[in-house]
Design an enzyme around this catalytic site. Structure first.
Site, PDB file in Angstrom:
ATOM      1  N   HIS A 205       0.604  -1.451   0.023  1.00  0.00           N
ATOM      2  CA  HIS A 205      -0.107   0.136   0.320  1.00  0.00           C
ATOM      3  C   HIS A 205       0.749   1.758  -0.221  1.00  0.00           C
ATOM      4  O   HIS A 205       0.276   2.152   0.103  1.00  0.00           O
ATOM      5  CB  HIS A 205      -0.901   0.018   1.148  1.00  0.00           C
ATOM      6  CG  HIS A 205      -0.589   0.202   2.309  1.00  0.00           C
ATOM      7  ND1 HIS A 205       0.626  -0.325   2.858  1.00  0.00           N
ATOM      8  CD2 HIS A 205       0.164   1.511   2.951  1.00  0.00           C
ATOM      9  CE1 HIS A 205       1.023  -0.095   4.546  1.00  0.00           C
ATOM     10  NE2 HIS A 205       0.546   1.134   4.067  1.00  0.00           N
TER      11      HIS A 205
HETATM   12  C1  UD1 Z   1      -2.677   5.558   5.541  1.00  0.00           C
HETATM   13  C2  UD1 Z   1      -1.620   6.071   6.485  1.00  0.00           C
HETATM   14  C3  UD1 Z   1      -0.390   4.817   6.790  1.00  0.00           C
HETATM   15  C4  UD1 Z   1      -0.491   3.130   7.155  1.00  0.00           C
HETATM   16  C5  UD1 Z   1      -2.060   3.409   6.022  1.00  0.00           C
HETATM   17  C6  UD1 Z   1      -2.343   1.266   6.368  1.00  0.00           C
HETATM   18  C7  UD1 Z   1      -0.931   8.368   6.267  1.00  0.00           C
HETATM   19  C8  UD1 Z   1      -0.005   9.279   5.634  1.00  0.00           C
HETATM   20  N1  UD1 Z   1      -0.722   7.329   6.559  1.00  0.00           N
HETATM   21  O1  UD1 Z   1      -2.188   5.277   3.847  1.00  0.00           O
HETATM   22  O2  UD1 Z   1       0.491   4.875   7.182  1.00  0.00           O
HETATM   23  O3  UD1 Z   1      -0.506   2.430   6.799  1.00  0.00           O
HETATM   24  O4  UD1 Z   1      -3.322   4.427   6.497  1.00  0.00           O
HETATM   25  O5  UD1 Z   1      -3.830   1.226   5.601  1.00  0.00           O
HETATM   26  O6  UD1 Z   1      -2.075   8.461   7.398  1.00  0.00           O
HETATM   27  N2  UD1 Z   1      -9.628   4.565   1.570  1.00  0.00           N
HETATM   28  C9  UD1 Z   1     -10.661   3.345   1.394  1.00  0.00           C
HETATM   29  N3  UD1 Z   1     -12.103   3.408   2.651  1.00  0.00           N
HETATM   30  C10 UD1 Z   1     -11.350   4.255   4.087  1.00  0.00           C
HETATM   31  C11 UD1 Z   1     -10.134   4.809   3.935  1.00  0.00           C
HETATM   32  C12 UD1 Z   1      -9.301   5.392   2.850  1.00  0.00           C
HETATM   33  O7  UD1 Z   1     -11.899   3.182   0.799  1.00  0.00           O
HETATM   34  O8  UD1 Z   1     -11.570   3.469   5.051  1.00  0.00           O
HETATM   35  C13 UD1 Z   1      -9.047   4.634   0.376  1.00  0.00           C
HETATM   36  C14 UD1 Z   1      -9.765   5.963   0.138  1.00  0.00           C
HETATM   37  O9  UD1 Z   1      -9.807   5.893  -1.526  1.00  0.00           O
HETATM   38  C15 UD1 Z   1      -8.151   6.837   0.309  1.00  0.00           C
HETATM   39  C16 UD1 Z   1      -7.402   5.659   0.109  1.00  0.00           C
HETATM   40  O10 UD1 Z   1      -8.056   5.133   0.572  1.00  0.00           O
HETATM   41  O11 UD1 Z   1      -8.089   8.189  -0.858  1.00  0.00           O
HETATM   42  C17 UD1 Z   1      -5.998   6.083   0.558  1.00  0.00           C
HETATM   43  O12 UD1 Z   1      -6.425   6.648   2.504  1.00  0.00           O
HETATM   44  P1  UD1 Z   1      -5.600   7.485   3.498  1.00  0.00           P
HETATM   45  O13 UD1 Z   1      -6.256   7.888   4.777  1.00  0.00           O
HETATM   46  O14 UD1 Z   1      -5.090   8.801   2.209  1.00  0.00           O
HETATM   47  O15 UD1 Z   1      -4.155   6.358   3.075  1.00  0.00           O
HETATM   48  P2  UD1 Z   1      -3.512   4.960   3.211  1.00  0.00           P
HETATM   49  O16 UD1 Z   1      -2.972   4.978   1.630  1.00  0.00           O
HETATM   50  O17 UD1 Z   1      -5.093   4.415   3.746  1.00  0.00           O
END
Ligand code: UD1
Length: 407
Positions: A205
């Site tokens: 990820h």
């Molecule tokens: C975040 C953390 C990372 C952690 C990871 C675990 C930061 C900078 N990054 O990254 O350190 O290892 O979480 O998962 O804080 N999304 C969903 N459902 C959700 C949440 C997110 O579909 O419940 C999708 C969204 O479209 C979003 C993408 O996942 O754009 C990424 O989510 P985001 O919270 O921005 O960062 P992660 O890559 O999950």
């Protein structure tokens, strides 16, 4: 004494669970839990509250997805009035996600002391958003609770007052141990048709691995090659799934949403809950990942781990545990996997203080400092630094198949 704890994203939940449980044991502590909503859907958040028996949050900020600046700013804006209303004696933050840093900043600006659980870890790679979050959070925290000796050394090198630094062990491992009976009973292997030690588990990820379709496709090509000799189970993070659709990698050798394993291949699944995921990892022959937490869990469980990154902020998992850094080169990933498969399965050898009692140590220290008259429980003295435990150097990425293989 009121402690306001903040969680936001998936890796936070397994860190807060044992702390909430420990705080509940002490009537002197009034606990308030805030969920920022950085992760919001059932697969990434809701199921973890159930699996880890975390109480429902007292406050949900419903921040959701967005850019780093957006998430950070929204958490700060929405948390500030909550802190003003609650006036806690301490704000506790865990890990290194955007919610961690935002909550720490909101608290210190209101002059509320901050405890950072999992302080001091450094990849020395400032292109990682988590590294920025770690550095900023540690710079403003008053209690820095550290999982491994390298963290103590990093904080001292940054000039942090040594009286603020406490080497207490790893709350992730508290969760792993506390829920062992539950995950041991998971039927995930039977459901997927897997035999213990006859499959691999993959997670990906990190933005550097999954945001560019070509980089992700090259990693997946390596996994497909490995998948020809060993079924590979790949619970797919939402960030990764978005890119996957544009990577051209789905199809031959990568099956999405199959209900059971019927042949050697890579099987992409939806993200799993905590108990099923740990059960899957505990029975695996090896794990390939770019996750920080999984490097620690595999070390505690004694499962070989190949980390698809050039660096790690958790060097004890390499010096002490089962982790090896392989980078993102497909040839290196395949070569190092073959080496693991040709070697005997290791025995678990957890690093010092990864014993399931880190949260007891943390709460006992907080009680002693914040409520000195309260008769805090006496635990064995906590070493600020482990004498005789070598200060770790940043581990080097492994040499590739072209170099000497005699080590
Ligand atoms: C975040 C953390 C990372 C952690 C990871 C675990 C930061 C900078 N990054 O990254 O350190 O290892 O979480 O998962 O804080 N999304 C969903 N459902 C959700 C949440 C997110 O579909 O419940 C999708 C969204 O479209 C979003 C993408 O996942 O754009 C990424 O989510 P985001 O919270 O921005 O960062 P992660 O890559 O999950």
């Amino acid at each position: 004494m009121k402690i306001l704890s903040v969680v936001g994203a998936r890796p936070n939940f397994m860190k807060i669970a044992p702390l909430m449980r420990e705080m509940r044991k002490h009537p002197a502590i009034e606990s308030v839990l805030v969920h920022t909503g950085q992760h919001y859907d059932v697969r990434m958040a809701g199921r973890f509250f159930q699996d880890l028996d975390i109480p429902d949050p007292d406050v949900c900020l419903e921040v959701g997805s967005g850019s780093h600046a957006y998430q950070t700013a929204e958490v700060m804006k929405r948390l500030e009035p909550v802190i003003e209303r609650e006036r806690p004696d301490l704000v506790a933050v865990v890990g290194d996600v955007n919610s961690t840093m935002a909550a720490a900043l909101a608290a210190v600006k209101l002059l509320i002391p901050v405890a950072h659980i999992e302080a001091g870890l450094r990849s020395f790679d400032r292109t990682m958003p988590e590294e920025i979050n770690r550095v900023v959070t540690d710079a403003v925290a008053d209690f820095l609770f550290v999982t491994e000796e390298s963290g103590v050394q990093n904080l001292l090198a940054e000039g942090v007052d040594q009286n603020k630094i406490f080497l207490v062990g790893n709350v992730m491992i508290d969760s792993l141990e506390a829920s062992r009976r539950l995950w041991s009973r998971s039927d995930i292997r039977a459901k997927l048709g897997l035999t213990a030690r006859e499959y691999g588990v993959v997670t990906l990820h990190r933005p550097s691995n999954v945001d560019h379709p070509e980089t992700l496709r090259r990693i997946l090509d390596a996994l497909k090659k490995i998948g020809q000799s060993l079924p590979i189970i790949f619970p797919i993070h939402p960030r990764t799934r978005k890119t996957l659709e544009h990577s051209g990698a789905v199809g031959d050798g990568l099956r999405l949403d199959a209900s059971a394993v019927t042949a050697n291949a890579v099987y992409g699944l939806d993200p799993l809950g905590y108990l099923d995921f740990i059960a899957l990892v505990a029975g695996a022959r090896l794990v390939l990942t770019d996750s920080g937490g999984l490097q620690e869990e595999t070390t505690a469980l004694g499962i070989p781990c190949l980390t698809i990154r050039e660096n790690t902020e958790r060097p004890v998992t390499v010096t002490h545990g089962t982790n090896r850094l392989v980078g993102a080169s497909p040839d290196k990933i395949v070569y190092e996997t073959e080496r693991v498969l040709a070697s005997p399965h290791p025995k678990p050898s957890p690093p010092p203080l990864w014993d399931g009692h880190a949260s007891e140590r943390i709460v006992s220290i907080l009680l002693r400092h914040l409520d000195p008259q309260g008769g805090a429980p006496t635990l064995p003295p906590i070493p600020r630094s482990l004498a005789g435990f070598p200060a770790s150097q940043p581990p080097k990425i492994l040499s590739g198949p072209t170099e000497s293989d005699n080590d």
